[in-house]
Design an enzyme around this catalytic site. Structure first.
Site, PDB file in Angstrom:
ATOM      1  N   GLY A  97       0.810  -1.219   0.000  1.00 60.21           N
ATOM      2  CA  GLY A  97       0.000   0.000   0.000  1.00 60.21           C
ATOM      3  C   GLY A  97       0.842   1.268   0.000  1.00 60.21           C
TER       4      GLY A  97
ATOM      5  N   GLU B 119       3.589   5.761  -8.248  1.00 59.37           N
ATOM      6  CA  GLU B 119       3.688   5.419  -9.674  1.00 59.37           C
ATOM      7  C   GLU B 119       4.451   4.109  -9.921  1.00 59.37           C
ATOM      8  OE1 GLU B 119       2.521   6.671 -12.699  1.00 59.37           O
ATOM      9  OE2 GLU B 119       1.136   7.774 -11.420  1.00 59.37           O
TER      10      GLU B 119
ATOM     11  N   LYS C 253      13.040  -2.538  -8.481  1.00 61.41           N
ATOM     12  CA  LYS C 253      13.496  -1.741  -7.332  1.00 61.41           C
ATOM     13  C   LYS C 253      13.929  -2.657  -6.186  1.00 61.41           C
ATOM     14  CE  LYS C 253      13.003   1.453  -3.889  1.00 61.41           C
ATOM     15  NZ  LYS C 253      12.673   0.583  -2.770  1.00 61.41           N
TER      16      LYS C 253
ATOM     17  N   GLN D 246      14.463  -9.276  -3.866  1.00 67.46           N
ATOM     18  CA  GLN D 246      13.151  -9.869  -3.607  1.00 67.46           C
ATOM     19  C   GLN D 246      12.631 -10.607  -4.849  1.00 67.46           C
ATOM     20  OE1 GLN D 246       9.721  -8.015  -1.332  1.00 67.46           O
ATOM     21  NE2 GLN D 246       9.248  -7.316  -3.384  1.00 67.46           N
TER      22      GLN D 246
ATOM     23  N   HIS E  17       4.216   1.325  -8.073  1.00 65.11           N
ATOM     24  CA  HIS E  17       3.173   0.300  -7.955  1.00 65.11           C
ATOM     25  C   HIS E  17       2.242   0.345  -9.175  1.00 65.11           C
ATOM     26  CE1 HIS E  17       3.873   1.222  -3.502  1.00 65.11           C
ATOM     27  NE2 HIS E  17       4.172  -0.066  -3.580  1.00 65.11           N
TER      28      HIS E  17
ATOM     29  N   GLY F 105       8.590  -5.394  -8.856  1.00 63.80           N
ATOM     30  CA  GLY F 105       9.439  -4.305  -9.323  1.00 63.80           C
ATOM     31  C   GLY F 105      10.916  -4.628  -9.169  1.00 63.80           C
TER      32      GLY F 105
ATOM     33  N   SER G  27       9.393   5.179  -3.586  1.00 67.62           N
ATOM     34  CA  SER G  27       9.247   4.241  -2.488  1.00 67.62           C
ATOM     35  C   SER G  27       8.265   4.825  -1.488  1.00 67.62           C
ATOM     36  CB  SER G  27      10.606   4.024  -1.808  1.00 67.62           C
ATOM     37  OG  SER G  27      10.427   3.441  -0.528  1.00 67.62           O
TER      38      SER G  27
ATOM     39  N   VAL H 270      10.603   2.701 -11.279  1.00 62.81           N
ATOM     40  CA  VAL H 270      10.088   4.029 -11.616  1.00 62.81           C
ATOM     41  C   VAL H 270      10.731   5.036 -10.674  1.00 62.81           C
ATOM     42  CG1 VAL H 270       8.017   5.469 -11.768  1.00 62.81           C
ATOM     43  CG2 VAL H 270       7.924   3.054 -12.455  1.00 62.81           C
TER      44      VAL H 270
HETATM   45  P1  AMP Z   1       5.988  -2.584  -1.664  1.00 65.66           P
HETATM   46  O1  AMP Z   1       4.629  -1.970  -1.524  1.00 65.66           O
HETATM   47  O2  AMP Z   1       7.097  -1.650  -1.334  1.00 65.66           O
HETATM   48  O3  AMP Z   1       6.094  -3.926  -0.990  1.00 65.66           O
HETATM   49  O4  AMP Z   1       6.163  -2.862  -3.209  1.00 65.66           O
HETATM   50  C1  AMP Z   1       5.236  -3.640  -3.930  1.00 65.66           C
HETATM   51  C2  AMP Z   1       5.789  -3.930  -5.298  1.00 65.66           C
HETATM   52  O5  AMP Z   1       6.018  -2.700  -5.981  1.00 65.66           O
HETATM   53  C3  AMP Z   1       7.131  -4.670  -5.244  1.00 65.66           C
HETATM   54  O6  AMP Z   1       7.173  -5.630  -6.288  1.00 65.66           O
HETATM   55  C4  AMP Z   1       8.112  -3.567  -5.479  1.00 65.66           C
HETATM   56  O7  AMP Z   1       9.325  -4.012  -6.060  1.00 65.66           O
HETATM   57  C5  AMP Z   1       7.350  -2.688  -6.446  1.00 65.66           C
HETATM   58  N1  AMP Z   1       7.886  -1.326  -6.433  1.00 65.66           N
HETATM   59  C6  AMP Z   1       8.110  -0.543  -5.342  1.00 65.66           C
HETATM   60  N2  AMP Z   1       8.675   0.622  -5.708  1.00 65.66           N
HETATM   61  C7  AMP Z   1       8.820   0.576  -7.055  1.00 65.66           C
HETATM   62  C8  AMP Z   1       9.351   1.478  -8.040  1.00 65.66           C
HETATM   63  N3  AMP Z   1       9.850   2.664  -7.708  1.00 65.66           N
HETATM   64  N4  AMP Z   1       9.333   1.076  -9.333  1.00 65.66           N
HETATM   65  C9  AMP Z   1       8.838  -0.123  -9.687  1.00 65.66           C
HETATM   66  N5  AMP Z   1       8.318  -1.011  -8.816  1.00 65.66           N
HETATM   67  C10 AMP Z   1       8.322  -0.673  -7.518  1.00 65.66           C
END
Ligand code: AMP
Length: 290
Positions: A38, A42, A156, A160, A44, A154, A192, A183
């Site tokens: 959550g 952008e 990023k 993981q 996500h 992602g 992030s 992104v």
């Molecule tokens: P999170 O909510 O941080 O657990 O991220 C959920 C998903 O979104 C994960 O697969 C992350 O790698 C991806 N994600 C987070 N930040 C970015 C970003 N800046 N660009 C691309 N994907 C992202």
């Protein structure tokens, strides 16, 4: 603009989400799944858009998974904004949002853990013991709940994505993994949810991470073969920001995450930096010319 926006259906329980997905699956529809914690941005949404483009039904999970945070970490203050997230997801035309609470995911007596060896051990694994055990466990649970055809992660969180790739293979999960590019903000900072912790000063300083990665790319493209030298130059850039603390700056094999001795082929530069107590990670694939 997205004109066909309709609110996604929100599911709080495994049973209700499964009941919703059953007819889609029975009718041979393709289900795409984007797991998130959550506080959507952008980054996500790029995953959501890919899933929307490639599937009949897109499920987004929003769950701040307690088992991937150590007691000392930011679980309690991690940003939560379900209403805002639903607003963004309705603009994307997402079909379903799964936002369970902790007792739905970890009912009393929960006692099974998924542990991926190897790729989970260096880098984040060293700095955050138990983190990937929590990630792998919740990801397998979510995969079993949603049973998607395709899932989107992602780059990023590069390590993981390797952990997820490994567990999909090892556990014979019939799920295709797509890993999409990071992104970034206009100044290069990787988007992030944790960026919201940064004071204006720390936000400004955080640009050293991207600058260090760009420098690494330039050095490698200019023929630098020594990881030690590239790391030294990257650390210099990062430490030029007052108060920046380096957890690691590493040049590793993109498949095994083992440190490289000489830069001869594609090499992953991975960085974890703390600024005013906020921990930021980023990475870039470095490719020598030729
Ligand atoms: P999170 O909510 O941080 O657990 O991220 C959920 C998903 O979104 C994960 O697969 C992350 O790698 C991806 N994600 C987070 N930040 C970015 C970003 N800046 N660009 C691309 N994907 C992202």
């Amino acid at each position: 603009m997205h004109t066909d926006a309709s609110r996604p259906q929100l599911f709080r329980t495994v049973t209700s989400l499964r009941a919703f997905l059953l007819p889609w699956r029975r009718n041979g529809k393709r289900i795409g799944f984007v797991p998130t914690m959550g506080a959507l941005h952008e980054g996500h949404l790029s995953l959501v858009r890919a899933s929307k483009a490639e599937n009949d039904c897109t499920v987004v999970s929003i769950y701040v998974n307690p088992t991937q945070f150590a007691p000392s970490e930011d679980f309690a203050r991690y940003p939560r904004n379900l209403a805002g997230d639903l607003e963004l997801l309705s603009k994307e035309g997402v079909e379903a949002v799964f936002a369970p609470d902790d007792t739905e995911m970890y009912p009393p007596g929960f006692n099974t853990w998924v542990e991926v060896r190897g790729v989970s051990e260096p880098l984040e694994g060293q700095c955050r013991p138990g983190h990937f055990r929590g990630v792998a466990t919740v990801v397998v649970k979510l995969f079993n709940i949603v049973q998607p055809d395709v899932t989107y992660f992602g780059a990023k969180d590069y390590q993981q994505s390797l952990v997820v790739r490994q567990l999909i293979r090892d556990l014979n999960l019939p799920i295709e993994l797509r890993v999409l590019p990071t992104v970034r903000e206009p100044d290069g900072l990787a988007m992030s949810s944790r960026n919201s912790y940064l004071s204006p000063q720390a936000r400004q300083k955080a640009t050293v991470i991207w600058k260090s990665l760009k420098l690494a790319q330039e050095l490698v493209e200019a023929g630098e073969k020594s990881p030690r030298e590239v790391i030294r130059r990257m650390e210099e850039v990062i430490l030029s920001a007052e108060g920046a603390m380096i957890d690691y700056v590493a040049l590793v094999d993109p498949e095994t995450l083992a440190p490289v001795e000489v830069i001869l082929g594609p090499t992953l530069a991975a960085v974890a930096v703390r600024l005013e107590g906020t921990r930021l990670i980023d990475n870039m694939m470095l490719c020598p010319k030729g």
